[in-house]
Each structure stands twice: as C-alpha cells, then as structure tokens.
Design an enzyme around this catalytic site. Structure first.
Site, PDB file in Angstrom:
ATOM      1  N   ASN A 276       8.823   3.688   4.783  1.00 51.07           N
ATOM      2  CA  ASN A 276       9.804   3.145   3.825  1.00 51.07           C
ATOM      3  C   ASN A 276      11.216   3.006   4.373  1.00 51.07           C
ATOM      4  O   ASN A 276      12.083   3.836   4.101  1.00 51.07           O
ATOM      5  CB  ASN A 276       9.874   4.030   2.570  1.00 51.07           C
ATOM      6  CG  ASN A 276       8.605   3.949   1.770  1.00 51.07           C
ATOM      7  OD1 ASN A 276       8.065   2.877   1.558  1.00 51.07           O
ATOM      8  ND2 ASN A 276       8.117   5.100   1.333  1.00 51.07           N
TER       9      ASN A 276
ATOM     10  N   LYS B 294      -3.001  -2.490   9.859  1.00 47.63           N
ATOM     11  CA  LYS B 294      -2.081  -1.777  10.754  1.00 47.63           C
ATOM     12  C   LYS B 294      -2.862  -0.841  11.673  1.00 47.63           C
ATOM     13  O   LYS B 294      -2.554  -0.721  12.855  1.00 47.63           O
ATOM     14  CB  LYS B 294      -1.075  -0.957   9.930  1.00 47.63           C
ATOM     15  CG  LYS B 294      -0.036  -1.790   9.212  1.00 47.63           C
ATOM     16  CD  LYS B 294       0.983  -2.320  10.179  1.00 47.63           C
ATOM     17  CE  LYS B 294       2.111  -3.070   9.507  1.00 47.63           C
ATOM     18  NZ  LYS B 294       2.851  -3.920  10.448  1.00 47.63           N
TER      19      LYS B 294
ATOM     20  N   TYR C 262      -3.528  -3.686   3.776  1.00 44.60           N
ATOM     21  CA  TYR C 262      -2.353  -3.701   4.651  1.00 44.60           C
ATOM     22  C   TYR C 262      -2.435  -2.532   5.642  1.00 44.60           C
ATOM     23  O   TYR C 262      -2.199  -2.691   6.844  1.00 44.60           O
ATOM     24  CB  TYR C 262      -1.102  -3.601   3.771  1.00 44.60           C
ATOM     25  CG  TYR C 262       0.181  -3.331   4.499  1.00 44.60           C
ATOM     26  CD1 TYR C 262       0.837  -4.342   5.210  1.00 44.60           C
ATOM     27  CD2 TYR C 262       0.768  -2.057   4.461  1.00 44.60           C
ATOM     28  CE1 TYR C 262       2.034  -4.084   5.859  1.00 44.60           C
ATOM     29  CE2 TYR C 262       1.959  -1.796   5.113  1.00 44.60           C
ATOM     30  CZ  TYR C 262       2.585  -2.808   5.810  1.00 44.60           C
ATOM     31  OH  TYR C 262       3.772  -2.551   6.466  1.00 44.60           O
TER      32      TYR C 262
ATOM     33  N   ARG D 217       7.982  10.082  -2.411  1.00 43.48           N
ATOM     34  CA  ARG D 217       8.112   9.276  -1.194  1.00 43.48           C
ATOM     35  C   ARG D 217       9.332   9.787  -0.416  1.00 43.48           C
ATOM     36  O   ARG D 217      10.190  10.479  -0.954  1.00 43.48           O
ATOM     37  CB  ARG D 217       8.391   7.798  -1.536  1.00 43.48           C
ATOM     38  CG  ARG D 217       7.245   7.029  -2.161  1.00 43.48           C
ATOM     39  CD  ARG D 217       6.068   6.820  -1.217  1.00 43.48           C
ATOM     40  NE  ARG D 217       5.036   5.996  -1.822  1.00 43.48           N
ATOM     41  CZ  ARG D 217       4.077   6.444  -2.624  1.00 43.48           C
ATOM     42  NH1 ARG D 217       4.007   7.726  -2.933  1.00 43.48           N
ATOM     43  NH2 ARG D 217       3.172   5.613  -3.115  1.00 43.48           N
TER      44      ARG D 217
ATOM     45  N   SER E 289       2.600   1.544  10.198  1.00 49.73           N
ATOM     46  CA  SER E 289       3.139   1.967   8.907  1.00 49.73           C
ATOM     47  C   SER E 289       2.524   3.276   8.433  1.00 49.73           C
ATOM     48  O   SER E 289       1.380   3.615   8.783  1.00 49.73           O
ATOM     49  CB  SER E 289       2.813   0.878   7.883  1.00 49.73           C
ATOM     50  OG  SER E 289       2.983   1.360   6.574  1.00 49.73           O
ATOM     51  N   ALA E 290       3.269   3.974   7.583  1.00 59.46           N
ATOM     52  CA  ALA E 290       2.748   5.175   6.927  1.00 59.46           C
ATOM     53  C   ALA E 290       1.535   4.836   6.054  1.00 59.46           C
ATOM     54  O   ALA E 290       0.765   5.735   5.688  1.00 59.46           O
ATOM     55  CB  ALA E 290       3.840   5.797   6.066  1.00 59.46           C
TER      56      ALA E 290
ATOM     57  N   GLU F 239      10.307  -6.786  -2.938  1.00 59.53           N
ATOM     58  CA  GLU F 239      11.234  -5.691  -2.688  1.00 59.53           C
ATOM     59  C   GLU F 239      10.556  -4.334  -2.848  1.00 59.53           C
ATOM     60  O   GLU F 239       9.597  -4.194  -3.578  1.00 59.53           O
ATOM     61  CB  GLU F 239      12.470  -5.782  -3.608  1.00 59.53           C
ATOM     62  CG  GLU F 239      12.213  -5.581  -5.092  1.00 59.53           C
ATOM     63  CD  GLU F 239      11.715  -6.842  -5.791  1.00 59.53           C
ATOM     64  OE1 GLU F 239      11.244  -7.764  -5.106  1.00 59.53           O
ATOM     65  OE2 GLU F 239      11.773  -6.866  -7.030  1.00 59.53           O
ATOM     66  N   LYS F 240      11.097  -3.329  -2.162  1.00 58.74           N
ATOM     67  CA  LYS F 240      10.521  -1.981  -2.234  1.00 58.74           C
ATOM     68  C   LYS F 240      11.331  -1.122  -3.194  1.00 58.74           C
ATOM     69  O   LYS F 240      12.376  -1.532  -3.681  1.00 58.74           O
ATOM     70  CB  LYS F 240      10.540  -1.348  -0.848  1.00 58.74           C
ATOM     71  CG  LYS F 240      10.145  -2.286   0.242  1.00 58.74           C
ATOM     72  CD  LYS F 240       8.892  -1.779   0.928  1.00 58.74           C
ATOM     73  CE  LYS F 240       8.543  -2.637   2.095  1.00 58.74           C
ATOM     74  NZ  LYS F 240       9.672  -2.829   3.006  1.00 58.74           N
TER      75      LYS F 240
HETATM   76  P1  NAD Z   1       9.915  -8.390   6.553  1.00 58.26           P
HETATM   77  O1  NAD Z   1       8.870  -8.985   5.671  1.00 58.26           O
HETATM   78  O2  NAD Z   1      11.343  -8.460   6.125  1.00 58.26           O
HETATM   79  O3  NAD Z   1       9.823  -9.032   8.008  1.00 58.26           O
HETATM   80  C1  NAD Z   1       8.638  -9.538   8.545  1.00 58.26           C
HETATM   81  C2  NAD Z   1       8.947 -10.909   9.097  1.00 58.26           C
HETATM   82  O4  NAD Z   1       7.772 -11.448   9.698  1.00 58.26           O
HETATM   83  C3  NAD Z   1       9.387 -11.920   8.008  1.00 58.26           C
HETATM   84  O5  NAD Z   1      10.679 -12.426   8.303  1.00 58.26           O
HETATM   85  C4  NAD Z   1       8.334 -13.000   8.063  1.00 58.26           C
HETATM   86  O6  NAD Z   1       8.831 -14.301   7.844  1.00 58.26           O
HETATM   87  C5  NAD Z   1       7.807 -12.837   9.478  1.00 58.26           C
HETATM   88  N1  NAD Z   1       6.488 -13.421   9.607  1.00 58.26           N
HETATM   89  C6  NAD Z   1       5.410 -13.226   8.794  1.00 58.26           C
HETATM   90  N2  NAD Z   1       4.401 -13.985   9.181  1.00 58.26           N
HETATM   91  C7  NAD Z   1       4.826 -14.678  10.266  1.00 58.26           C
HETATM   92  C8  NAD Z   1       4.218 -15.638  11.104  1.00 58.26           C
HETATM   93  N3  NAD Z   1       2.971 -16.048  10.902  1.00 58.26           N
HETATM   94  N4  NAD Z   1       4.949 -16.159  12.124  1.00 58.26           N
HETATM   95  C9  NAD Z   1       6.221 -15.767  12.328  1.00 58.26           C
HETATM   96  N5  NAD Z   1       6.852 -14.849  11.569  1.00 58.26           N
HETATM   97  C10 NAD Z   1       6.160 -14.322  10.555  1.00 58.26           C
HETATM   98  O7  NAD Z   1       9.479  -6.890   6.826  1.00 58.26           O
HETATM   99  P2  NAD Z   1      10.294  -5.659   7.433  1.00 58.26           P
HETATM  100  O8  NAD Z   1      10.581  -4.719   6.331  1.00 58.26           O
HETATM  101  O9  NAD Z   1      11.412  -6.154   8.280  1.00 58.26           O
HETATM  102  O10 NAD Z   1       9.157  -4.997   8.334  1.00 58.26           O
HETATM  103  C11 NAD Z   1       9.035  -5.268   9.725  1.00 58.26           C
HETATM  104  C12 NAD Z   1       7.748  -4.626  10.238  1.00 58.26           C
HETATM  105  O11 NAD Z   1       7.750  -3.230   9.983  1.00 58.26           O
HETATM  106  C13 NAD Z   1       6.480  -5.179   9.574  1.00 58.26           C
HETATM  107  O12 NAD Z   1       5.471  -5.253  10.549  1.00 58.26           O
HETATM  108  C14 NAD Z   1       6.125  -4.124   8.559  1.00 58.26           C
HETATM  109  O13 NAD Z   1       4.755  -4.102   8.272  1.00 58.26           O
HETATM  110  C15 NAD Z   1       6.578  -2.863   9.273  1.00 58.26           C
HETATM  111  N6  NAD Z   1       6.886  -1.781   8.312  1.00 58.26           N
HETATM  112  C16 NAD Z   1       7.974  -1.896   7.521  1.00 58.26           C
HETATM  113  C17 NAD Z   1       8.254  -0.877   6.619  1.00 58.26           C
HETATM  114  C18 NAD Z   1       9.462  -0.946   5.720  1.00 58.26           C
HETATM  115  O14 NAD Z   1       9.653  -0.013   4.954  1.00 58.26           O
HETATM  116  N7  NAD Z   1      10.264  -1.996   5.766  1.00 58.26           N
HETATM  117  C19 NAD Z   1       7.422   0.243   6.529  1.00 58.26           C
HETATM  118  C20 NAD Z   1       6.316   0.308   7.351  1.00 58.26           C
HETATM  119  C21 NAD Z   1       6.064  -0.705   8.265  1.00 58.26           C
END
Ligand code: NAD
Length: 327
Positions: free
Chosen positions: A183, A158, A154, A225, A123-124, A196-197
C-alpha cells in the site's frame, strides 16, 4: 556530465503513480531516463529525458525501447487499482492477461538486450489469505508466501511474475531485484474514479464532507492495513537496487492501523468531526501488515516516517485538487 558516463534507466509504467515519482527520483540522482507508458503522468509533466507512449503488451514496442544495455530497468507497469478494481472479480481476465504479457515481454527482451539490472514490483497481495484472517495478527513474512493462496487474481499474477523473473535469473543470469510493495500512497496518486486506494479515498471523503456530517467506510472498518509514503518507497527501491540481494523483500510500513483509525487520522488532519457510516463493499483480507525483519537484515534499512506525516501531505494535495476542480 558526458553522455557515456551517465547511467541510464528505463522506467516501465512511468505515467503511473510510483513510476512518475521514480522518474523524478532517478533524474535527481543524475540518470538519463526513458519512461514508457500507455499515458503521460496524470498530474504533472514528466521529467524523463525520453518518454514513449506505447503498449508493453506489444513485443515490438518492448524490443524498440530496449535499444541499449540499460544500467537499470524498472518494471512497474501493471493493470491495477484499489480494492474497488481488483476484488470485484470483474477485471480478473484483463488484470492477469495484461500484466503477465508485459512481464513475459520485459523479462525475455530485457534479458536479450543485456540490461544490467531489472527491478520488478510485486505486491503484498501475493500473501496467502489464510494468514490474514486475524485483523490483529496477520502474517506477511517473505517465506510465508507458500503454500500459495493469494486472495485475488492480481496476487496470483504477481506471484507468477516473481517466479518468472527468478527463473530468468537462474537460467540466463538476469540480474533481478524484487520488492513486494505494501500500500504505497502519496500526492499525485489516483484519488477518485474507482481505482483509488484507501488513503486517497478516505482523504477525498473527508475533504468532501461538511464538518459534523458523515462518511462512508466499506465493511466494519476494523480490517487492518499498513501504508507506506511514496518517498520512503523510493528510498527502499534504491537500497534494494544498490544491494546484492535479489529478494523478494517487503517494502512497506509496520505501522498497522484499522481503516476506522485511518479515517480518524484524516479527520484530525482536516480538523473535522464526521460519523462513520459502514456500508458493504469489496474488502480484501481481514488484516495485513508489512514484516520488516528481512529488509532490516539484508539492507540494514527500514521505513520510519509516521503514517500521519505522509497522510497530512496527501490530504493537503487531494484537497487542492478538489478545490481546483470546483473552481
Ligand atoms: P499505476 O496504475 O499508477 O501505474 C501503473 C502504470 O502502468 C499505469 O500508468 C498504466 O498506464 C501502466 N500500464 C498498464 N498497462 C500498460 C501497458 N500495457 N503498457 C504500458 N503501460 C501500461 O500503479 P502504481 O501504484 O504506480 O503501481 C506501480 C507498480 O507497483 C504496479 O506494478 C503495482 O502492481 C505495484 N504495486 C503498487 C502498490 C501500491 O500501493 N501503489 C502496491 C503493491 C504493488
């Protein structure tokens, strides 16, 4: 296609926002896909060939799901949410322990199972807070990650997990690809409830408000952002997986806006005029933008779709969800 010829993918976090879109994307590319998550996707039925409900903190589950040498594994599962979840400090222990345990399991058992390639979503949020104090001039080039000083636990987790996958790459030849997402937003993302973001929260607030009313914004709204639409995130992941570049590399947009500008954009899309009421709230760093020099150089690709196009699609989806709940 014969089963033996078909490429196989495992998507961890397949019930989440990016993971559920990724499953659809891989299915369209012809993969046989197994999804794993604590839950099914929130908004539509999964298209995965096999979907296992389970907890990736459990090493037995991780061994069970890695029952074949997958061509591609995507490790997206994490305990995460928007600013309201990761910057209040209330979830720090869970965020660090849960996500690190998942990554410790998946790197170790993935390596043992002989998987061909693994993608890790960083992540950023790993970038040092000291480079993001000026809203107009944040620095998020990949090499600026060190000396490390993420502004949240967090981000620290990462960074640890990036290093974990890179260690498995060096010591055990695990073929890893690491992206730092900035994001990501779009339809079928969390839009209410506290996780939510900003884009989803702002679309919801605009959708809920009466024309000429007001909407709340955390802080003075001058924090900056950039936001990347989900379709381009998936394209970026594909380019990285098809390349020989390990990363870490930014996958984000360089179209930087203030949160006030984002709110104005959502109002234009909704054809509403609202006044902004600035209230205290968790904020994160003052400025952040993707730096796409490295991705352009290594993958010869950068995202190009204007923010407003993705925001219009997201607004329309959130508005429909809201209408469904009210009817
Ligand atoms: P999200 O929260 O929608 O998806 C993460 C999923 O992981 C969830 O469905 C959750 O139930 C599952 N999870 C958590 N703990 C678990 C466990 N113990 N066992 C099984 N499943 C588990 O998030 P997202 O937005 O889809 O992000 C996906 C990835 O990308 C994450 O690693 C997040 O940190 C990274 N990320 C996302 C963003 C963004 O803007 N969405 C930005 C930077 C990094």
């Amino acid at each position: 296609m014969e089963q033996s010829m078909q490429k196989t993918a495992l998507v961890c976090g397949a019930g989440g926002f990016i993971g559920s879109h990724l499953v659809n994307y891989l299915k369209n590319l012809g993969f046989w896909v197994r999804g794993v998550d604590l839950k099914y996707p929130d908004f539509s039925k999964t298209t995965a060939d096999d979907f296992i409900i389970g907890d990736l903190r459990d090493p037995i589950l991780c061994q069970k799901i890695l029952d074949r040498p997958f061509d591609e594994v995507y490790q997206l599962a994490a305990d995460m949410g928007g600013a309201g979840y990761i910057f209040t400090g209330e979830h720090d222990a869970d965020v660090m322990h849960n996500s690190a345990t998942i990554n410790l399991n998946m790197s170790y058992y993935g390596s043992k199972a002989g998987i061909k390639k693994i993608f890790y979503s960083s992540s950023a949020c790993i970038y040092p807070a000291y480079n993001q104090e000026d809203a107009n001039n944040p620095k998020c080039s990949e090499e600026s990650a060190y000396p490390a000083a993420p502004d949240s636990e967090y981000g620290w987790e990462k960074l640890f997990s990036e290093r974990l996958y890179l260690s498995f790459n060096r010591n055990y030849g695990l073929n890893v690809r690491i992206a730092r997402f900035h994001n990501i937003f779009g339809p079928e993302g969390t839009w209410k409830g506290g996780k939510e973001k900003a884009p989803a929260a702002i679309c919801r607030k605009v959708a809920e408000a009466e024309n000429n009313g007001e909407m709340e914004i955390w802080g003075d709204g001058e924090q900056t952002r950039s936001f990347l639409f989900i379709d381009e995130c998936l394209e970026g992941i594909r380019h990285l997986m098809d390349s020989e570049f390990t990363g870490p590399v930014n996958i984000g947009s360089e179209e930087m806006v203030t949160i006030n500008q984002l709110a104005l954009m959502a109002m234009e899309i909704a054809n509403k005029k609202l006044s902004l009421k600035h209230i205290p709230g968790p904020l994160g760093v003052r400025g952040r933008n993707s730096d796409n020099k490295l991705i352009k150089e290594k993958l010869n690709w950068t995202p190009s779709v204007p923010l407003k196009i993705g925001l219009a699609k997201t607004y329309s989806w959130i508005n429909q969800q809201r209408a469904k709940l009210e009817s």
